[in-house]
Design a protein around this motif. Structure first.
Motif, PDB file in Angstrom:
ATOM      1  N   VAL A   1       0.819  -1.221   0.000  1.00 22.90           N
ATOM      2  CA  VAL A   1       0.000   0.000   0.000  1.00 22.90           C
ATOM      3  C   VAL A   1       0.852   1.270   0.000  1.00 22.90           C
ATOM      4  N   LEU A   2       2.169   1.120   0.113  1.00 20.57           N
ATOM      5  CA  LEU A   2       3.058   2.277   0.173  1.00 20.57           C
ATOM      6  C   LEU A   2       3.360   2.808  -1.231  1.00 20.57           C
ATOM      7  N   ALA A   3       3.819   4.044  -1.274  1.00 22.26           N
ATOM      8  CA  ALA A   3       4.144   4.681  -2.550  1.00 22.26           C
ATOM      9  C   ALA A   3       5.271   3.932  -3.257  1.00 22.26           C
ATOM     10  N   ALA A   4       5.151   3.778  -4.557  1.00 23.54           N
ATOM     11  CA  ALA A   4       6.165   3.067  -5.345  1.00 23.54           C
ATOM     12  C   ALA A   4       7.482   3.839  -5.393  1.00 23.54           C
ATOM     13  N   ASP A   5       7.419   5.164  -5.295  1.00 27.37           N
ATOM     14  CA  ASP A   5       8.631   5.984  -5.403  1.00 27.37           C
ATOM     15  C   ASP A   5       9.182   6.395  -4.035  1.00 27.37           C
TER      16      ASP A   5
ATOM     17  N   ASP B   1       6.090   5.199   5.042  1.00 26.08           N
ATOM     18  CA  ASP B   1       7.035   5.534   3.980  1.00 26.08           C
ATOM     19  C   ASP B   1       7.291   7.028   3.972  1.00 26.08           C
ATOM     20  N   SER B   2       8.353   7.416   3.302  1.00 17.50           N
ATOM     21  CA  SER B   2       8.610   8.826   3.024  1.00 17.50           C
ATOM     22  C   SER B   2       8.962   8.925   1.548  1.00 17.50           C
ATOM     23  N   GLN B   3       8.624  10.063   0.992  1.00 17.98           N
ATOM     24  CA  GLN B   3       8.842  10.265  -0.432  1.00 17.98           C
ATOM     25  C   GLN B   3       9.713  11.496  -0.642  1.00 17.98           C
ATOM     26  N   ALA B   4      10.224  11.633  -1.831  1.00 14.18           N
ATOM     27  CA  ALA B   4      11.100  12.765  -2.157  1.00 14.18           C
ATOM     28  C   ALA B   4      10.354  14.081  -1.949  1.00 14.18           C
ATOM     29  N   PRO B   5      11.031  15.052  -1.353  1.00 17.09           N
ATOM     30  CA  PRO B   5      10.382  16.350  -1.152  1.00 17.09           C
ATOM     31  C   PRO B   5       9.990  16.989  -2.488  1.00 17.09           C
ATOM     32  N   ALA B   6       8.832  17.590  -2.503  1.00 15.21           N
ATOM     33  CA  ALA B   6       8.355  18.315  -3.679  1.00 15.21           C
ATOM     34  C   ALA B   6       7.902  19.697  -3.225  1.00 15.21           C
ATOM     35  N   ASN B   7       8.359  20.707  -3.909  1.00 18.15           N
ATOM     36  CA  ASN B   7       8.002  22.081  -3.560  1.00 18.15           C
ATOM     37  C   ASN B   7       8.383  22.415  -2.119  1.00 18.15           C
TER      38      ASN B   7
END
Length: 173
Positions: A102-106, A146-152
């Motif tokens: 269920v976590l983000a693929a990226d 999960d954590s994802q790449a920062p955006a903005n």
């Protein structure tokens, strides 16, 4: 005190052995500057791990380079199991697959906790007595983060909790 279940954090590093050596320096400095309880660091003979021991020589934490990652774990056995994961990889476990599916693929990082060992401990500690509320707690099956790449300029992440049906003795009240 030892955790009744395994805990581990895996950290990618370009040189995990060097990073583990840096942890040795950090822990040594902290212990000598602040600790008065007898905590000590000890290299382990069985693998290139270091253990953080209390004054009774009980292991509090272990760390070392495993498969080119810095691994911080609850016991040396935890680190050994990660090193031998190809024999029984966590990625093949159905609960892990469900929790991380269920976590983000990226995602950049993944956290996972399977509650079954905790509920087994609670049951064992109850000594056969009825555990008020345990029927409801055991509905919590797993936790994934999960954590994802920062955006903005904003950090993104998510947390998911897996539930299973609750077994109760309650009849339509």
């Amino acid at each position: 005190f030892n955790f009744p279940f395994d805990l581990a954090a895996l950290v990618d590093s370009s040189d995990a052995t060097r990073t583990a050596g840096s942890l040795d320096k950090i822990f040594s400095a902290l212990i000598s500057a602040y600790d008065k309880s007898g905590t000590q660091l000890q290299p382990m003979n069985r693998a290139p791990y270091t253990a953080l021991l209390d004054k009774q020589n009980n292991i509090r934490l272990t760390y070392g380079a495993v498969n080119n990652r810095l691994v911080i774990g609850s016991t040396p056995d935890t680190l050994d199991a990660i090193g031998a994961a190809s024999k029984s990889p966590l990625s093949a476990d159905p609960t892990f697959k469900e929790a991380t599916g269920v976590l983000a693929a990226d995602r950049l990082s993944t956290g996972y906790f399977n509650f079954s060992a905790l509920w087994n401990l609670v049951a064992a500690l109850s000594g056969g007595q009825t555990c008020t509320g345990c029927n409801y707690l055991t509905a919590f099956k797993w936790l994934s983060i999960d954590s994802q790449a920062p955006a903005n300029g904003l950090q993104k992440g998510s947390m998911h909790i897996g539930l299973q049906p609750v077994k109760t003795d309650l009849v339509n009240q």
